[in-house]
Motif scaffolding. Sequence first.
Motif, PDB file in Angstrom:
ATOM      1  N   PHE A 194       0.806  -1.063   0.062  1.00 34.87           N
ATOM      2  CA  PHE A 194       0.026   0.106  -0.129  1.00 34.87           C
ATOM      3  C   PHE A 194       0.825   1.213  -0.099  1.00 34.87           C
ATOM      4  N   VAL A 195       1.996   1.363   0.687  1.00 26.57           N
ATOM      5  CA  VAL A 195       2.714   2.616   0.867  1.00 26.57           C
ATOM      6  C   VAL A 195       3.364   2.925  -0.403  1.00 26.57           C
ATOM      7  N   LEU A 196       3.908   1.895  -1.172  1.00 28.97           N
ATOM      8  CA  LEU A 196       4.625   1.719  -2.300  1.00 28.97           C
ATOM      9  C   LEU A 196       3.690   2.423  -3.439  1.00 28.97           C
ATOM     10  N   ALA A 197       2.494   1.566  -3.370  1.00 30.90           N
ATOM     11  CA  ALA A 197       1.346   2.237  -4.427  1.00 30.90           C
ATOM     12  C   ALA A 197       0.859   3.763  -4.053  1.00 30.90           C
ATOM     13  N   LEU A 198       0.954   4.224  -2.844  1.00 27.53           N
ATOM     14  CA  LEU A 198       0.740   5.583  -2.427  1.00 27.53           C
ATOM     15  C   LEU A 198       1.800   6.404  -2.906  1.00 27.53           C
ATOM     16  N   TYR A 199       2.879   6.110  -2.699  1.00 29.86           N
ATOM     17  CA  TYR A 199       4.048   6.891  -3.117  1.00 29.86           C
ATOM     18  C   TYR A 199       4.168   6.886  -4.763  1.00 29.86           C
ATOM     19  N   SER A 200       3.860   5.877  -5.518  1.00 30.10           N
ATOM     20  CA  SER A 200       3.833   5.690  -6.874  1.00 30.10           C
ATOM     21  C   SER A 200       2.742   6.701  -7.335  1.00 30.10           C
ATOM     22  N   ALA A 201       1.516   6.842  -6.852  1.00 33.79           N
ATOM     23  CA  ALA A 201       0.420   7.820  -7.077  1.00 33.79           C
ATOM     24  C   ALA A 201       1.016   9.121  -6.844  1.00 33.79           C
TER      25      ALA A 201
END
Length: 440
Positions: free
Chosen positions: A3-10
Amino acid sequence: MNFVLALYSALTWAGQPLLRRKLRQRALAEPGYGLRVEERFGHYTPESLGRDGAGRWIWVHAVSLGETRAAAILIEALRARMPGMRLLLTHGTATGRAEGAKLLQPGDLQVWQPWDTHAAATRFITQFRPAVGVLMETEVWPILAAVCRAQGVPLALANARLNAKSLDKALKLSALSMPAYQSLAAVWAQTQADAQRLRALAAPVRAVLGNLKFDVLPDAALLAQGAQWRQRSARPVVMLASSREGEEAMFIDALRRLGAQALKVQWLLVPRHPQRFDAVALALQAAGLRVSRRSEWLGAPPRALAQAGEECLWLGDSLGEMPLYYAMADAALLGGSFAPLGGQNLIEAAACGCPMLVGPSTFNFAEAAELACAAGAAQRVPDLDAGLQAALALVHDVAARKAAVAHCLAFAQAHRGAAQATAAAIEQLMHAWSGAAPQR
């Protein structure tokens, strides 16, 4: 993807318009930031692509000026081990890119570091297919590291350092930082303390190889010129080297408290960042100081401004001339160490034979600062007032200064060798990753 990487990517994807605006603003003062902006987003022109080198590039990423200068000695060692290598050099700052251009040979290529989105990182790796990637010192980007791993490109962190403050921040975002460090193929740390902190983030530390900056030899012509210019001053020269924002005001206040003692030396101030040169000059003049700027000198510091009794400060407003300034100075105060900023690199000063006065904040170069102090190449002081007093005492004690200069040169010599060791480790990593034996 967690989730954290996905949020960072967004967030990095959504931040692209902000990055473009920031680059436009920076380009007003530093035109280099307006150069080939689309490279930052993974789009390359035929001119920037050069000749095809897929699968053969040795990719070195040096984000800014300091990292590029450290990379220079590593690149030289790599060329000695692998004649004919194709260098792909990336940067994040305009000063880094300008300095890096000096390192290129025919067949090499220089582009901007891709912004850390999945699309830009993927286009970068797909386009160049480097045989190996080498990040200098601290530059680990989560998405770029993940893309390299997925694409089978070995990505290493060389001359790696991580201070306690940065470790604490990384641990708070461990869901983002740990996968990034785990994606690396190898990490070669500067010190055992750096290695321990990097391992706390699951980084694959293979060895402690020392600091590449010890292997950087100062330009002999600049040293000779600086020594000659020092003789033009009727007083000893004391420099505030690589000063950071806030330290110039502290310096002005400390000079005022010195009173008449301040006239016993010629002061030289060299700001760390070129975009601040004009602002620093204006601040000094607003404080009632006469300022003579390096950019205005006609071949040498003006003699008339160097005579005893003249309250004039020399301002080093040029790039690439730190050996010149260190050779001009009888002693120097380490910028970044008097404000809580972690200090700047004092290794270059030691290699130039310039004794250093070091403030309380050196977390960016903690071990180098402690070793320098233990070796007599530097002296720790509690604040800038004490630093100025210590500098005055040192430059007027001929025997003490002579001994300090000898300690500086011995300290620099004793810690050299990281460049050859790191170049060998990179070559071994390349062949281990490809499954081939080194060719000689």
